[in-house]
Motif scaffolding. Structure first.
Motif, PDB file in Angstrom:
ATOM      1  N   ASN A  76       0.838  -1.207   0.000  1.00  0.00           N
ATOM      2  CA  ASN A  76       0.000   0.000   0.000  1.00  0.00           C
ATOM      3  C   ASN A  76       0.873   1.256   0.000  1.00  0.00           C
ATOM      4  O   ASN A  76       0.632   2.209  -0.747  1.00  0.00           O
ATOM      5  N   MET A  77       1.931   1.254   0.807  1.00  0.00           N
ATOM      6  CA  MET A  77       2.825   2.420   0.865  1.00  0.00           C
ATOM      7  C   MET A  77       3.577   2.602  -0.448  1.00  0.00           C
ATOM      8  O   MET A  77       3.846   3.719  -0.867  1.00  0.00           O
ATOM      9  N   TRP A  78       3.911   1.481  -1.086  1.00  0.00           N
ATOM     10  CA  TRP A  78       4.597   1.554  -2.383  1.00  0.00           C
ATOM     11  C   TRP A  78       3.684   2.220  -3.424  1.00  0.00           C
ATOM     12  O   TRP A  78       4.078   3.153  -4.106  1.00  0.00           O
ATOM     13  N   TYR A  79       2.446   1.766  -3.501  1.00  0.00           N
ATOM     14  CA  TYR A  79       1.545   2.271  -4.538  1.00  0.00           C
ATOM     15  C   TYR A  79       1.064   3.690  -4.234  1.00  0.00           C
ATOM     16  O   TYR A  79       0.858   4.495  -5.149  1.00  0.00           O
ATOM     17  N   ASP A  80       0.883   3.976  -2.950  1.00  0.00           N
ATOM     18  CA  ASP A  80       0.320   5.274  -2.561  1.00  0.00           C
ATOM     19  C   ASP A  80       1.377   6.325  -2.223  1.00  0.00           C
ATOM     20  O   ASP A  80       1.047   7.343  -1.610  1.00  0.00           O
ATOM     21  N   ALA A  81       2.618   6.086  -2.598  1.00  0.00           N
ATOM     22  CA  ALA A  81       3.689   7.019  -2.225  1.00  0.00           C
ATOM     23  C   ALA A  81       3.381   8.440  -2.696  1.00  0.00           C
ATOM     24  O   ALA A  81       3.671   9.418  -2.000  1.00  0.00           O
ATOM     25  N   ASP A  82       2.765   8.569  -3.882  1.00  0.00           N
ATOM     26  CA  ASP A  82       2.456   9.908  -4.414  1.00  0.00           C
ATOM     27  C   ASP A  82       1.425  10.628  -3.528  1.00  0.00           C
ATOM     28  O   ASP A  82       1.541  11.830  -3.278  1.00  0.00           O
ATOM     29  N   ILE A  83       0.424   9.876  -3.056  1.00  0.00           N
ATOM     30  CA  ILE A  83      -0.591  10.476  -2.183  1.00  0.00           C
ATOM     31  C   ILE A  83       0.026  10.809  -0.820  1.00  0.00           C
ATOM     32  O   ILE A  83      -0.212  11.877  -0.260  1.00  0.00           O
ATOM     33  N   ASP A  84       0.826   9.865  -0.314  1.00  0.00           N
ATOM     34  CA  ASP A  84       1.427  10.049   1.018  1.00  0.00           C
ATOM     35  C   ASP A  84       2.303  11.303   1.089  1.00  0.00           C
ATOM     36  O   ASP A  84       2.422  11.932   2.137  1.00  0.00           O
TER      37      ASP A  84
END
Lengths: 318, 54
Positions: A76-84
């Motif tokens: 999840n952190m890999w895919y959502d890095a842009d949002i994070d």
């Protein structure tokens, strides 16, 4: 080669000028706080099942379920890095803060997912392994990659991923599913929307900045308040239904009744408020409901555990 | 000549190496414990016939 210039505090490599990731940085990828909820609910699911489990098998199974949950967190952190990177709440996570690369997170997530599913299948049974695999798939593909950025109902459907652990725990003991395990799943599923929407009501700017279609962003705060109340009513139904099964009992019913009344009162108060009321007291009711939701879930599973531990003394259950 | 050459990398990655080492030791212990539990545990189909009938 000497390394006198290596700064143990900043962890910056003098040769490359890059941060040197430490063990804790990789561990943080596994979302330890979410993992604690996974461990607790899976543990309860396993203990309340009518079949006993060897303590070593139980310990190993819980660890592998936690590892699978953590692996899906890393993906999840890999895919959502842009949002994070855009959200204040998530900006300090390992990838946005530059401590771990996206590639590392992906590699860790994939390898730990496969490892956890295989090991759980071997330690417990294929049903438990398959449920864990489906949970990871659901959280990473269905929720993270698809629904989170697409629909304001993301939390409702995505909540299913967090609701599977008690079912997996139950499957570890029994090798199957039953009305009890499905209702434990439904309890966490119905609990997730009011829990997250209460949070979204007092962190509204974050989701809007990141472009995540949170209900507060797409339908406004008034609609979100109504949704919270609606899902709370559904949650009450599930909570009471669970108490009527073989794993419920008088202790559970008393705890559930008190918590449901408090939660309904909180959701009602949030629904009645206007944005002006909310801003005036810095979202006191919303914050209160969010805190109560944490207690609500913990005490529900705690009450199930009490019922199970009373059974050997012929006191628990109906 | 020193038996062990300290490299910069060793110091920089000490925490992750120690952490991974501990995880591996725990994993070995876990698999050992699981093996004992699986191999040593009672099997339903090995019960004496009379006990199984009960």
């Amino acid at each position: 080669m000497s390394d006198a210039s290596f700064d143990n505090k900043t962890r910056i490599c003098p040769q490359t000028g890059l941060y040197e990731a430490q063990f804790g940085d990789y561990f943080e990828l596994l979302k330890p706080r979410v993992m604690s909820l996974v461990v607790f609910t899976a543990f309860v699911g396993l203990l309340v099942a009518p079949v006993g489990v060897n303590p070593m098998v139980a310990l190993a199974s819980i660890l592998f379920i936690a590892l699978g949950g953590g692996a899906s967190g890393a993906l999840n952190m890999w895919y959502d890095a842009d949002i994070d990177r855009k959200m204040k709440r998530t900006r300090s996570r390992p990838i946005p803060s530059g401590r771990v690369t996206e590639g590392e997170a992906f590699a860790i997530g994939i390898s730990l997912s496969v490892f956890a599913v295989v090991m759980l299948s071997l330690a417990a049974n294929l049903m438990a392994g398959a449920l864990l695999a489906f949970t990871i798939f659901f959280y990473v593909v269905i929720y993270t990659m698809w629904l989170k950025r697409w629909t304001p109902q993301n939390i409702v459907i995505g909540g299913a991923a967090g609701a599977f652990p008690p079912m997996i725990g139950w499957a570890v003991a029994t090798g199957g599913m039953s009305v009890e395990s499905v209702l434990m799943f439904a309890l966490t599923l119905a609990w997730t929307p009011p829990h997250f929407w209460a949070l979204a009501l007092f962190t509204k700017g974050d989701y809007a900045n990141a472009g995540v279609p949170m209900l507060t962003v797409t339908h406004g705060r008034k609609a979100t308040r109504a949704h919270i109340l609606g899902y709370t009513v559904a949650l009450v139904g599930v909570s009471i239904a669970l108490g009527l099964t073989s794993i419920g009992g008088p202790v559970y019913m008393v705890v559930a009744t008190v918590l449901n009344l408090l939660f309904l009162r909180g959701a009602w108060a949030v629904w009645r408020r206007t944005d002006a009321d909310s801003d005036a007291d810095k979202h006191a009711a919303e914050r209160g409901l969010f805190k109560l939701s944490l207690l609500y879930l913990f005490l529900h599973y705690g009450a199930l555990l009490i019922e199970a531990s009373l059974k050997p003394f012929e006191m628990g259950g109906w | 000549m020193a038996m062990k050459v300290e490299h910069a990398l060793h110091r920089r990655r000490l925490s992750r190496n120690v952490g991974l080492g501990l995880v591996l030791v725990l994993y070995v212990g876990l698999v050992y414990g699981l093996t004992i539990a699986k191999v040593g545990g009672p099997k339903p189909n090995t019960l004496p016939a009379a006990e199984a009938r009960e």
